[in-house]
Design a protein around this motif. Structure first.
Motif, PDB file in Angstrom:
ATOM      1  N   LEU A 197      45.671  18.801 -40.086  1.00 29.90           N
ATOM      2  CA  LEU A 197      46.910  18.458 -40.788  1.00 29.90           C
ATOM      3  C   LEU A 197      46.634  17.411 -41.857  1.00 29.90           C
ATOM      4  N   VAL A 198      47.340  17.510 -42.962  1.00 28.44           N
ATOM      5  CA  VAL A 198      47.212  16.540 -44.050  1.00 28.44           C
ATOM      6  C   VAL A 198      48.056  15.304 -43.713  1.00 28.44           C
ATOM      7  N   ASP A 199      47.495  14.126 -43.963  1.00 27.76           N
ATOM      8  CA  ASP A 199      48.239  12.878 -43.778  1.00 27.76           C
ATOM      9  C   ASP A 199      49.061  12.629 -45.041  1.00 27.76           C
ATOM     10  N   ILE A 200      50.319  13.117 -45.042  1.00 31.36           N
ATOM     11  CA  ILE A 200      51.148  13.034 -46.245  1.00 31.36           C
ATOM     12  C   ILE A 200      51.662  11.615 -46.495  1.00 31.36           C
ATOM     13  N   ALA A 201      51.505  10.749 -45.481  1.00 29.90           N
ATOM     14  CA  ALA A 201      51.957   9.367 -45.646  1.00 29.90           C
ATOM     15  C   ALA A 201      50.899   8.493 -46.304  1.00 29.90           C
ATOM     16  N   ALA A 202      49.712   9.054 -46.510  1.00 29.67           N
ATOM     17  CA  ALA A 202      48.620   8.250 -47.084  1.00 29.67           C
ATOM     18  C   ALA A 202      48.919   7.874 -48.522  1.00 29.67           C
ATOM     19  N   ASN A 203      48.507   6.664 -48.895  1.00 30.38           N
ATOM     20  CA  ASN A 203      48.700   6.153 -50.248  1.00 30.38           C
ATOM     21  C   ASN A 203      47.520   6.583 -51.122  1.00 30.38           C
ATOM     22  N   PRO A 204      47.767   7.345 -52.209  1.00 27.05           N
ATOM     23  CA  PRO A 204      46.660   7.797 -53.062  1.00 27.05           C
ATOM     24  C   PRO A 204      45.797   6.650 -53.577  1.00 27.05           C
ATOM     25  N   ALA A 205      46.408   5.463 -53.792  1.00 31.57           N
ATOM     26  CA  ALA A 205      45.622   4.324 -54.270  1.00 31.57           C
ATOM     27  C   ALA A 205      44.611   3.886 -53.210  1.00 31.57           C
ATOM     28  N   GLN A 206      45.059   3.872 -51.945  1.00 30.98           N
ATOM     29  CA  GLN A 206      44.131   3.528 -50.864  1.00 30.98           C
ATOM     30  C   GLN A 206      43.046   4.581 -50.710  1.00 30.98           C
ATOM     31  N   ILE A 207      43.443   5.840 -50.868  1.00 25.92           N
ATOM     32  CA  ILE A 207      42.451   6.921 -50.768  1.00 25.92           C
ATOM     33  C   ILE A 207      41.404   6.766 -51.869  1.00 25.92           C
ATOM     34  N   ALA A 208      41.853   6.490 -53.086  1.00 25.23           N
ATOM     35  CA  ALA A 208      40.927   6.311 -54.210  1.00 25.23           C
ATOM     36  C   ALA A 208      39.984   5.147 -53.970  1.00 25.23           C
ATOM     37  N   ALA A 209      40.471   4.132 -53.252  1.00 24.01           N
ATOM     38  CA  ALA A 209      39.625   2.973 -52.946  1.00 24.01           C
ATOM     39  C   ALA A 209      38.697   3.228 -51.766  1.00 24.01           C
ATOM     40  N   GLY A 210      38.844   4.412 -51.128  1.00 21.93           N
ATOM     41  CA  GLY A 210      37.982   4.752 -50.001  1.00 21.93           C
ATOM     42  C   GLY A 210      38.476   4.230 -48.673  1.00 21.93           C
ATOM     43  N   ASN A 211      39.740   3.846 -48.592  1.00 27.08           N
ATOM     44  CA  ASN A 211      40.306   3.311 -47.352  1.00 27.08           C
ATOM     45  C   ASN A 211      41.145   4.390 -46.668  1.00 27.08           C
ATOM     46  N   ALA A 212      40.674   4.866 -45.531  1.00 27.43           N
ATOM     47  CA  ALA A 212      41.403   5.888 -44.790  1.00 27.43           C
ATOM     48  C   ALA A 212      42.433   5.229 -43.888  1.00 27.43           C
ATOM     49  N   PRO A 213      43.647   5.775 -43.808  1.00 26.99           N
ATOM     50  CA  PRO A 213      44.641   5.244 -42.871  1.00 26.99           C
ATOM     51  C   PRO A 213      44.155   5.375 -41.430  1.00 26.99           C
ATOM     52  N   ILE A 214      44.712   4.582 -40.541  1.00 30.47           N
ATOM     53  CA  ILE A 214      44.333   4.642 -39.128  1.00 30.47           C
ATOM     54  C   ILE A 214      44.634   6.040 -38.588  1.00 30.47           C
ATOM     55  N   LEU A 234      49.685  16.888 -56.635  1.00 34.52           N
ATOM     56  CA  LEU A 234      49.948  16.694 -55.205  1.00 34.52           C
ATOM     57  C   LEU A 234      50.045  15.202 -54.918  1.00 34.52           C
ATOM     58  N   PRO A 235      51.114  14.731 -54.282  1.00 40.38           N
ATOM     59  CA  PRO A 235      51.317  13.286 -54.097  1.00 40.38           C
ATOM     60  C   PRO A 235      50.387  12.651 -53.074  1.00 40.38           C
ATOM     61  N   TYR A 236      49.732  13.448 -52.257  1.00 40.24           N
ATOM     62  CA  TYR A 236      48.862  12.901 -51.209  1.00 40.24           C
ATOM     63  C   TYR A 236      47.381  13.074 -51.547  1.00 40.24           C
ATOM     64  N   VAL A 237      47.065  13.379 -52.807  1.00 45.90           N
ATOM     65  CA  VAL A 237      45.685  13.544 -53.260  1.00 45.90           C
ATOM     66  C   VAL A 237      45.340  12.461 -54.262  1.00 45.90           C
ATOM     67  N   ALA A 238      44.168  11.856 -54.094  1.00 40.07           N
ATOM     68  CA  ALA A 238      43.677  10.874 -55.066  1.00 40.07           C
ATOM     69  C   ALA A 238      42.794  11.606 -56.068  1.00 40.07           C
ATOM     70  N   TYR A 239      43.239  11.688 -57.304  1.00 40.39           N
ATOM     71  CA  TYR A 239      42.499  12.424 -58.324  1.00 40.39           C
ATOM     72  C   TYR A 239      41.461  11.516 -58.985  1.00 40.39           C
ATOM     73  N   ILE A 256      41.284  13.644 -50.300  1.00 41.84           N
ATOM     74  CA  ILE A 256      42.515  13.835 -49.544  1.00 41.84           C
ATOM     75  C   ILE A 256      42.345  13.239 -48.154  1.00 41.84           C
ATOM     76  N   ALA A 257      43.431  12.697 -47.597  1.00 38.96           N
ATOM     77  CA  ALA A 257      43.407  12.115 -46.252  1.00 38.96           C
ATOM     78  C   ALA A 257      43.901  13.154 -45.252  1.00 38.96           C
ATOM     79  N   LEU A 258      43.126  13.368 -44.182  1.00 41.25           N
ATOM     80  CA  LEU A 258      43.478  14.339 -43.150  1.00 41.25           C
ATOM     81  C   LEU A 258      43.525  13.651 -41.790  1.00 41.25           C
ATOM     82  N   PRO A 260      51.810  20.332 -45.094  1.00 36.47           N
ATOM     83  CA  PRO A 260      50.545  20.943 -45.496  1.00 36.47           C
ATOM     84  C   PRO A 260      49.463  20.785 -44.421  1.00 36.47           C
ATOM     85  N   PHE A 261      48.591  21.777 -44.353  1.00 36.84           N
ATOM     86  CA  PHE A 261      47.407  21.654 -43.499  1.00 36.84           C
ATOM     87  C   PHE A 261      46.196  22.080 -44.313  1.00 36.84           C
TER      88      PHE A 261
END
Length: 547
Positions: free
Chosen positions: A217-234, A248-253, A263-265, A314-315
């Motif tokens: 499953l895709v983590d739709i609550a993840a912040n793209p800025a954090q993803i871009a910085a390489g920080n995965a949510p818990i 896509l709002p949950y993808v860091a381009y 993308i955070a999964l 999304p998955f």
């Protein structure tokens, strides 16, 4: 001696005729065979890598990747069992750093229960070999450290390499190649030799795929800025999404060249390729190449349940650590069937289907050595092998004719029939002829006259020492010599069987030709020559034999 049953005479000639027919296609040019109707059987002897040329690839397993995979699987297992079993054990976030799994039990009263559950999950610390595969350590009263032992990793590597060899074998055979040689070398290497393969690039690409299929499953609550910085949510992880659609709002381009969309999964895997029962190249609704897949009963039920619970979310479909696509779940996906889109070509979709269908590689493999054997070298080997065989056969024929006269003629005829029968039987079974196989063939031709030498010398003995007449001398000669012939050749067959079972590559090629040659040489040297001699005796009724 003289009155052989007609069924036996016919069966002998029929066996020889069938072998001759089976051997003929191997001596016909390939262009001529291609013009024959498709219904005409065309059994041929395949040539090995050293004769036909081809490719040799040495694959090396990534042991560090295997260790990470084992840790990840154990972490997921711990997380699932601790948080779902009754009673539920309240634990903090599970981390996986420096090659160990660590987590904290929030309730001190549950420490002993946590230890017992860990012992169950790690097999009480004992693996298949009786050695500990995992160690469990408690620090500061509530923090557990789980570490894999060297013995456990060694056992995992051994099992993974055996499984990887089987997967590689299935993948290569799916390409339609002939008689590949696939053997383990050392602790973490696999040698692959494919005769006749001129361009090994497609083979390398196929073998390089670990084909790890996962659905998460895709983590739709993840912040793209954090993803871009390489920080995965818990509870999540970051993976590349090379072909991510824009917006896509949950993808860091990527913000600079060379980067990939991320993308955070959710860490928890919905279904994996282990539960896959079929995969094949298909076309989607837009008539674009895709890969259709089917799960087994358990995987289909799990897939249906998760999609029912997450309609509208999304998955991700992940292959080898890369997100292929991340569609929204419009409806529950029932029946255990689905399709993977991802900008495939027909060829790439087929390669992925083969990789998925043949099973995932339990460990990542990389090509560390590549070698190509030219067909010219193989042709030179064939010519020298044929020359050796012709010279050896001619020398034997001259010796047998000088020594045994008429019976030497029968031996010569048996030698020629023996050679044709070997090729016919090899063609029937689709056996591969290698350079050591040619050596086995030449050795078999040389050893084939042993039976006739024993028989002829025994006939001489019966005639000169025991003063028997022609027919009794021949009858006793064949009868008494046959015992020694069968005993000697049974031991040779046992040796060939041992080489075939425990050998590999060229050793097995030698063993195959040797075993077939032993059987045919006994048949031609004893049964066939007896038929020829009996026919001559019946027609001429000689009183003595010049032998």
């Amino acid at each position: 001696m003289l009155d052989l049953p007609k069924w036996k005479i016919w069966s002998i000639w029929l066996s020889i005729a069938v072998c001759i027919l089976l051997a003929i296609p191997s001596f016909v040019p390939e262009a001529t065979r291609a013009r024959l109707p498709s219904w005409v059987p065309q059994p041929t002897v395949n040539l090995g890598l050293d004769l036909a040329g081809g490719s040799s690839i040495l694959l090396e397993a990534d042991v560090a990747d295997l260790a990470r995979t084992r840790l990840t699987a154990k972490r997921d297992e711990i997380e699932t069992e601790f948080r779902r079993q009754d009673p539920r054990i309240d634990i903090g976030e599970i981390s996986m750093r420096d090659g160990v799994i660590s987590f904290m039990v929030r309730d001190v009263a549950q420490v002993d229960a946590a230890r017992e559950r860990l012992l169950q999950l790690t097999g009480s610390g004992a693996g298949m070999t009786g050695q500990r595969e995992w160690t469990i350590e408690v620090r500061d009263g509530t923090r557990f450290i789980v570490t894999q032992t060297n013995a456990g990793l060694d056992q995992a590597v051994k099992q993974a390499m055996a499984d990887a060899r089987e997967v590689v074998d299935r993948r290569i055979n799916a390409l339609g190649t002939l008689e590949p040689t696939i053997v383990l070398e050392g602790r973490n290497r696999i040698l692959v030799e494919v005769p006749g393969l001129k361009d090994p690039e497609s083979l390398k690409q196929l073998l390089g795929k670990t084909a790890r299929l996962e659905f998460k499953l895709v983590d739709i609550a993840a912040n793209p800025a954090q993803i871009a910085a390489g920080n995965a949510p818990i509870g999540s992880e970051l993976l590349p999404y090379p072909d991510a659609p824009a917006g896509l709002p949950y993808v860091a381009y990527p913000t600079r060249e060379g980067q990939k969309p991320m993308i955070a999964l959710k860490r928890q895997t919905i279904v994996s390729g282990d539960q896959l029962i079929d995969a094949k190249q298909e076309f989607d609704d837009q008539q674009q190449p895709a890969v259709g897949f089917t799960f087994d009963g358990q995987g289909g039920r799990r897939f249906a349940r998760v999609t029912q619970e997450n309609v509208g979310k999304p998955f991700a479909i992940i292959v080898d650590g890369n997100v292929i696509s991340a569609p929204n779940i419009r409806d529950a996906i029932l029946g255990g069937r689905g399709i993977i889109n991802g900008g495939f070509t027909v060829e790439s979709a087929n390669e992925l289907a083969i990789a998925l269908r043949s099973g995932k590689l339990p460990v990542a493999l990389k090509v560390v050595e590549e070698r190509t054997v030219s067909a010219e070298l193989g042709q030179d080997s064939i010519e020298k092998g044929i020359l050796a065989g012709v010279v050896g056969t001619l020398a034997l024929i001259v010796f047998m004719l000088i020594t045994y006269v008429r019976f030497g003629v029968y031996t010569t005829f048996a030698l020629l029939v023996n050679a044709v029968m070997i090729f016919g039987i090899m063609a029937f079974f689709g056996a591969t002829l290698t350079l050591p196989g040619i050596a086995g063939f030449v050795l078999t031709i040389g050893a084939a006259v042993d039976a006739n030498v024993l028989i002829n010398e025994r006939i001489r003995e019966e005639q000169r020492i025991r003063n028997r007449a022609a027919v009794p001398a021949v009858e006793f000669g064949y009868k008494e010599a046959s015992r020694a012939i069968f005993d000697a050749n049974i031991t040779n067959v046992i040796s060939a069987a041992i080489m075939f079972v425990f050998g590999s590559g060229p050793i097995r090629g030698f063993a195959v030709v040797l075993a077939i040659g032993i059987v045919t040489s006994v048949f031609t040297g004893v049964t066939f020559t007896r038929l020829l001699v009996a026919d001559w005796l019946k027609r001429n009724r000689p009183k003595t034999i010049n032998i």
